[in-house]
Write an enzyme that holds these catalytic residues in place. Structure first.
Site, PDB file in Angstrom:
ATOM      1  N   GLU A   1     -12.824 -39.994  13.808  1.00  0.00           N
ATOM      2  CA  GLU A   1     -13.166 -38.901  12.928  1.00  0.00           C
ATOM      3  C   GLU A   1     -13.115 -38.874  11.537  1.00  0.00           C
ATOM      4  OE1 GLU A   1     -10.690 -35.827  11.962  1.00  0.00           O
ATOM      5  OE2 GLU A   1      -9.186 -36.323  13.501  1.00  0.00           O
TER       6      GLU A   1
ATOM      7  N   ASP B   1      -6.098 -17.815  16.064  1.00  0.00           N
ATOM      8  CA  ASP B   1      -6.400 -18.872  15.475  1.00  0.00           C
ATOM      9  C   ASP B   1      -6.116 -20.109  16.455  1.00  0.00           C
ATOM     10  OD1 ASP B   1      -6.948 -21.088  13.864  1.00  0.00           O
ATOM     11  OD2 ASP B   1      -5.730 -20.699  12.278  1.00  0.00           O
TER      12      ASP B   1
ATOM     13  N   LYS C   1      -1.484 -31.455  16.651  1.00  0.00           N
ATOM     14  CA  LYS C   1      -1.108 -31.187  15.200  1.00  0.00           C
ATOM     15  C   LYS C   1       0.387 -30.579  15.195  1.00  0.00           C
ATOM     16  CE  LYS C   1      -4.619 -28.946  13.489  1.00  0.00           C
ATOM     17  NZ  LYS C   1      -5.412 -28.391  12.493  1.00  0.00           N
TER      18      LYS C   1
HETATM   19  N1  PSU Z   1      -4.482 -33.185  12.374  1.00  0.00           N
HETATM   20  C1  PSU Z   1      -3.956 -33.695  11.427  1.00  0.00           C
HETATM   21  N2  PSU Z   1      -4.831 -33.638  10.280  1.00  0.00           N
HETATM   22  C2  PSU Z   1      -6.117 -33.370  10.287  1.00  0.00           C
HETATM   23  C3  PSU Z   1      -6.499 -32.943  11.425  1.00  0.00           C
HETATM   24  C4  PSU Z   1      -5.556 -32.922  12.724  1.00  0.00           C
HETATM   25  O1  PSU Z   1      -2.765 -34.404  11.366  1.00  0.00           O
HETATM   26  O2  PSU Z   1      -6.815 -33.148   9.129  1.00  0.00           O
HETATM   27  C5  PSU Z   1      -8.032 -32.063  11.701  1.00  0.00           C
HETATM   28  C6  PSU Z   1      -8.670 -32.804  12.800  1.00  0.00           C
HETATM   29  O3  PSU Z   1      -9.981 -33.298  12.260  1.00  0.00           O
HETATM   30  C7  PSU Z   1      -8.993 -31.736  13.822  1.00  0.00           C
HETATM   31  C8  PSU Z   1      -8.913 -30.495  12.815  1.00  0.00           C
HETATM   32  O4  PSU Z   1     -10.139 -31.748  14.722  1.00  0.00           O
HETATM   33  O5  PSU Z   1      -7.753 -30.680  11.719  1.00  0.00           O
HETATM   34  C9  PSU Z   1      -8.746 -29.199  13.539  1.00  0.00           C
HETATM   35  O6  PSU Z   1      -8.830 -28.160  12.575  1.00  0.00           O
HETATM   36  P1  PSU Z   1      -9.034 -26.783  13.001  1.00  0.00           P
HETATM   37  O7  PSU Z   1      -7.622 -26.291  13.530  1.00  0.00           O
HETATM   38  O8  PSU Z   1      -9.112 -25.974  11.736  1.00  0.00           O
HETATM   39  O9  PSU Z   1      -9.912 -26.628  14.219  1.00  0.00           O
HETATM   40 MN    MN Z   2      -8.301 -22.947  12.976  1.00  0.00          MN
END
Ligand code: PSU
Ligand code: MN
Length: 303
Positions: A24, A137, A158
């Site tokens: 990614e 969220d 995360k």
């Molecule tokens: N985990 C990390 N750093 C990041 C992400 C995940 O430690 O930048 C990114 C990944 O690309 C994941 C995204 O798919 O955050 C998810 O964001 P959201 O919760 O806004 O969907």
């Molecule tokens: Mn989100």
């Protein structure tokens, strides 16, 4: 498939049926600080090559969905100010408006599947945020794992998320969550979360076999592999819980919301750990890239 532009290396590898691992790019545009993001991106790609597979970093450059980036492309993505964080909902507008951005786990899975790539390595997936019962969220990554047949190799979700709720949603959606050599769901920077992982496999060959069996019966879902951060780079769980709580408090105070939340929290955590979280983050992605390549090699052995 039309609409995608492949690097020469990825196109040749796919045409010959040799192993490819997708990567990614939100991690490059929003997760890691500039200018380190460029050489970290290159190191992760190198890890995949040395394990016998070809890396395909996926991103949107000037409105083109790219599968595999040349060195100049990677340089451009990593240095662009104002690169956009692109998830499923954003792809159509990004392509039509000519935007440049990093693809999240969800958007990368979509483009990998279109390209015929089954394995994708990252750091941590998005999931259910703490307090989601109030603000709703919940990352689009979870729905994507339920609907798009790509295997995602991660160190769990995360660190800033509500892990029990994230596991519950994955269970509801029928996503297999596999602990690699562990009975516990890893907590990104930390090897343990205290939460049991629902399924466990101990080798790339077993993972490839489970993937093939699910795919061949037409399940059409993704799979989440949870690979704990290497021991020597793991951070202490109690310390990290405290640091994450503080960062969440600060985020609320400054009013960060929506897709700004993760980048804000990660930079707070980086400062609070004196950079140790950055090292752990890089090393866990590197380990996931290596495992992804081993699985891709195992899968290409018996199609
Ligand atoms: N985990 C990390 N750093 C990041 C992400 C995940 O430690 O930048 C990114 C990944 O690309 C994941 C995204 O798919 O955050 C998810 O964001 P959201 O919760 O806004 O969907
Ligand atoms: Mn989100």
């Amino acid at each position: 498939m039309t609409g995608l532009v492949y690097s020469a290396e990825v196109q040749a590898t796919l045409a010959e049926g040799r192993p490819v691992v997708a990567l990614e790019s939100t991690i490059l545009t929003h997760g890691l600080p500039k200018p380190d993001n460029l050489h970290i991106g290159q190191e992760i790609e190198a890890e995949i090559r040395s394990a016998g597979a070809t890396p395909a970093t996926i991103a949107v450059l000037d409105g083109t969905a790219c599968v595999g980036l040349s060195t100049p492309d990677l340089v451009r993505l990593c240095s662009t100010d104002g690169a956009v964080k692109l998830s499923r909902r954003d792809l159509g507008v990004a392509l039509s408006k000519g935007w440049t951005g990093g693809t999240t786990v969800a958007a990368t899975m979509i483009l990998a599947a279109r390209a015929g790539i089954e394995i994708f390595a990252t750091g941590g997936i998005g999931g259910v945020h703490r307090g989601a019962e109030l603000d709703f969220d919940i990352s689009a990554d979870l729905d994507e794992l339920a609907r798009t047949p790509v295997m995602v190799v991660s160190a769990g979700a995360k660190s800033i998320l509500d892990l029990p709720k994230t596991l519950e949603v994955l269970e509801t959606k029928g996503v297999p969550v596999i602990g690699y050599g562990t009975n516990e769901f890893p907590a990104f920077f930390c090897r343990s979360s205290g939460l049991p992982v629902p399924l466990r496999l101990d080798s790339p060959e077993e993972i490839a076999a489970a993937w093939r069996a699910g795919r061949d019966m037409g399940l059409e879902t993704g799979m989440l592999i949870a690979n704990p951060v290497p021991e020597e780079h793991a951070l202490d769980r109690a310390t990290m819980e405290r640091i994450i709580d503080d960062a969440l408090f600060e985020a609320k105070r400054t009013g960060a919301s929506g897709k700004q939340v993760t980048p804000y929290l990660l930079s707070q955590i980086r400062n609070a750990t004196g950079g140790a979280s950055l090292t752990a983050n890089v090393e866990l992605v590197r380990a996931n890239a290596r495992l992804g390549a081993w699985i891709a090699v195992a899968l290409s052995g018996h199609h």
